[in-house]
Design a protein around this motif. Structure first.
Motif, PDB file in Angstrom:
ATOM      1  N   ALA A  28      12.500  19.621  -3.741  1.00 44.67           N
ATOM      2  CA  ALA A  28      12.272  18.546  -4.623  1.00 44.67           C
ATOM      3  C   ALA A  28      11.000  18.906  -5.525  1.00 44.67           C
ATOM      4  O   ALA A  28      11.015  18.870  -6.705  1.00 44.67           O
ATOM      5  N   VAL A  29       9.955  19.729  -5.047  1.00 42.76           N
ATOM      6  CA  VAL A  29       8.836  20.112  -5.973  1.00 42.76           C
ATOM      7  C   VAL A  29       9.425  21.218  -6.945  1.00 42.76           C
ATOM      8  O   VAL A  29       9.418  21.184  -7.950  1.00 42.76           O
ATOM      9  N   ARG A  50       5.778   8.713 -12.218  1.00 40.35           N
ATOM     10  CA  ARG A  50       4.274   8.456 -12.024  1.00 40.35           C
ATOM     11  C   ARG A  50       3.699   8.872 -10.758  1.00 40.35           C
ATOM     12  O   ARG A  50       2.655   9.424 -10.701  1.00 40.35           O
ATOM     13  N   ALA A  51       4.579   8.795  -9.705  1.00 38.26           N
ATOM     14  CA  ALA A  51       4.028   9.283  -8.272  1.00 38.26           C
ATOM     15  C   ALA A  51       3.881  11.001  -8.419  1.00 38.26           C
ATOM     16  O   ALA A  51       2.693  11.452  -7.886  1.00 38.26           O
ATOM     17  N   ALA A  52       4.884  11.247  -9.216  1.00 33.62           N
ATOM     18  CA  ALA A  52       4.747  13.101  -9.020  1.00 33.62           C
ATOM     19  C   ALA A  52       3.455  13.756 -10.137  1.00 33.62           C
ATOM     20  O   ALA A  52       2.880  14.489  -9.845  1.00 33.62           O
ATOM     21  N   GLU A  53       3.075  12.550 -10.932  1.00 39.04           N
ATOM     22  CA  GLU A  53       2.140  12.903 -11.846  1.00 39.04           C
ATOM     23  C   GLU A  53       0.644  12.962 -11.067  1.00 39.04           C
ATOM     24  O   GLU A  53      -0.236  13.594 -11.513  1.00 39.04           O
ATOM     25  N   GLY A  54       0.758  12.220 -10.117  1.00 38.32           N
ATOM     26  CA  GLY A  54      -0.296  12.066  -9.103  1.00 38.32           C
ATOM     27  C   GLY A  54      -0.582  13.182  -8.470  1.00 38.32           C
ATOM     28  O   GLY A  54      -1.802  13.127  -7.593  1.00 38.32           O
ATOM     29  N   LEU A  55       0.228  14.205  -8.328  1.00 34.36           N
ATOM     30  CA  LEU A  55       0.312  15.159  -7.304  1.00 34.36           C
ATOM     31  C   LEU A  55      -0.259  16.567  -7.977  1.00 34.36           C
ATOM     32  O   LEU A  55      -0.019  16.796  -8.979  1.00 34.36           O
ATOM     33  N   ASP A  56      -1.200  16.896  -7.263  1.00 35.13           N
ATOM     34  CA  ASP A  56      -1.574  18.644  -7.497  1.00 35.13           C
ATOM     35  C   ASP A  56      -1.165  19.399  -6.637  1.00 35.13           C
ATOM     36  O   ASP A  56      -1.195  19.799  -5.565  1.00 35.13           O
ATOM     37  N   ALA A 142       3.413  15.357  -1.072  1.00 37.37           N
ATOM     38  CA  ALA A 142       4.818  15.361  -1.545  1.00 37.37           C
ATOM     39  C   ALA A 142       5.798  14.786  -1.059  1.00 37.37           C
ATOM     40  O   ALA A 142       6.528  14.097  -1.662  1.00 37.37           O
ATOM     41  N   TRP A 143       5.897  15.081   0.320  1.00 36.75           N
ATOM     42  CA  TRP A 143       6.960  14.035   0.936  1.00 36.75           C
ATOM     43  C   TRP A 143       6.729  12.737   0.924  1.00 36.75           C
ATOM     44  O   TRP A 143       7.761  11.992   0.987  1.00 36.75           O
ATOM     45  N   ARG A 144       5.812  11.950   0.913  1.00 36.19           N
ATOM     46  CA  ARG A 144       5.294  10.492   0.711  1.00 36.19           C
ATOM     47  C   ARG A 144       5.681  10.285  -0.468  1.00 36.19           C
ATOM     48  O   ARG A 144       6.283   8.955  -0.670  1.00 36.19           O
ATOM     49  N   ALA A 145       5.388  11.187  -1.431  1.00 40.77           N
ATOM     50  CA  ALA A 145       5.485  10.508  -2.868  1.00 40.77           C
ATOM     51  C   ALA A 145       6.949  10.679  -3.532  1.00 40.77           C
ATOM     52  O   ALA A 145       7.481  10.061  -4.390  1.00 40.77           O
ATOM     53  N   LEU A 146       7.613  11.712  -2.880  1.00 39.82           N
ATOM     54  CA  LEU A 146       8.883  12.404  -3.613  1.00 39.82           C
ATOM     55  C   LEU A 146      10.164  11.997  -2.688  1.00 39.82           C
ATOM     56  O   LEU A 146      11.089  11.650  -3.382  1.00 39.82           O
ATOM     57  N   ILE A 147       9.969  12.011  -1.388  1.00 41.08           N
ATOM     58  CA  ILE A 147      11.034  12.015  -0.667  1.00 41.08           C
ATOM     59  C   ILE A 147      11.030  10.796   0.674  1.00 41.08           C
ATOM     60  O   ILE A 147      12.251  10.432   0.693  1.00 41.08           O
TER      61      ILE A 147
END
Length: 331
Positions: A28-29, A50-56, A142-147
């Motif tokens: 997904a990343v 929006r959730a992805a934008e908050g990930l570094d 990433a799991w929590r935000a994307l999947i």
């Protein structure tokens, strides 16, 4: 680059399937970075934007070379069981031997010019144990935000692919197993040939030596087929799961009129939607209904002989009967 996997008698007995929520998280990343190639996933990309934008994701992406390079296997090791939980896989990632991590980090950074000598690359290699901890933390976010929210839907599709391919294997052996993935994959003379997206004049040959092959369907890897892993990991093939094109579709606005009059709008929509077996929670999300409401509808449809239920691990999946298919065809 084509890879030829040479099977011996023991390898034929050690082929297995598995699903990896950790692996799907990393795919997904990658999809975030290659969104122009993934039209199937546009609804998902818009929703999680929006959730992805908050990930570094800087450290993780440094280890995902853009042009077919090596990503450390310890980031997504071959699942030990067919249906591992994300928590169990993340625990394996956190327990990575620092010496192994440093070796695989070195291989990966070498695939991107200047990466190993960059400040971030040097820091990663200087303290591989700390790097593993940071990468695990990034992966968990990433799991929590994307999947995580969509995992029941993704898992249902992946399990349906495995069920289909198990039937293909039973009916026609390994040659039939990946027939619909030609020319990316082919089987002949006890050799599985995998054609990667980036083809080189060089051909690799890998003798499996009794380790067999791990077969892993993926939601995000399309249109590629990916081969891995390097020793000490079991060799694996990651291939696109069937049905990805309809993964994010919403249910049809209306079921056939005759079926709606017979069953009611919600029951007809649920029955029409069950092209693949699905659980109560998945159907509730698709139809924006309370799980208790969906459960009640499923109970009525099952009592009427239109559905059967099968338990899969901790979930119950519902699928249509021949009577239901006849009703839908008549509609």
């Amino acid at each position: 680059m084509p890879l030829h996997m040479l099977f011996g008698p023991e390898d034929l007995l050690r082929c297995r399937f598995a699903i990896s929520p950790l692996g799907q998280t990393h795919e997904a990343v990658r999809t975030l970075r290659r969104r122009e190639r993934h039209g199937y996933h546009l609804p998902w990309l818009r929703r999680i934007g929006r959730a992805a934008e908050g990930l570094d994701l800087t450290e993780l992406l440094l280890l995902m070379p853009r042009h077919g390079g090596y990503t450390p296997d310890f980031l997504g090791p071959p699942p030990a069981v067919p249906d591992a939980s994300f928590e169990d896989e993340l625990a394996r990632l956190r327990a990575t031997d620092p010496a192994l991590a440093r070796h695989e980090l070195t291989l990966s950074l070498a695939c991107t010019p200047g990466a190993a000598d960059s400040p971030l690359g040097r820091a990663m290699l200087h303290d591989p144990a700390a790097t593993v901890r940071r990468l695990a933390d990034i992966t968990e976010r990433a799991w929590r935000a994307l999947i995580k929210e969509d995992w029941p839907r993704l898992r249902t599709l992946l399990e349906a692919d495995i069920a289909y391919r198990a039937r293909q294997l039973a009916e026609g052996g390994l040659e039939r197993l990946f027939e619909d993935l030609r020319p990316r994959m082919s089987w002949a003379d006890r050799t599985l040939t995998v054609h990667a997206l980036h083809v080189s004049a060089r051909t690799r040959t890998q003798t499996l030596d009794g380790r067999g092959v791990l077969l892993m369907p993926s939601v995000f890897v399309w249109p590629d087929v990916v081969s891995g892993f390097i020793p000490p990991w079991q060799p694996a093939v990651i291939y696109p799961a069937r049905g990805v094109g309809g993964l994010w579709r919403e249910p049809d606005a209306a079921a056939p009129d005759a079926l709606v009059r017979l069953l009611g709008a919600n029951r007809a929509a649920i029955l029409a939607d069950l092209e693949e077996p699905a659980s109560t929670s998945v159907l509730a999300r698709r139809h924006r209904l309370a799980p208790s409401t969906v459960s009640a509808h499923l109970a009525v449809l099952r009592a009427a002989g239109l559905l059967v239920s099968r338990r899969r691990g901790h979930e119950v999946r519902y699928e249509r009967t021949p009577l239901a298919l006849a009703l839908l065809a008549g509609g």
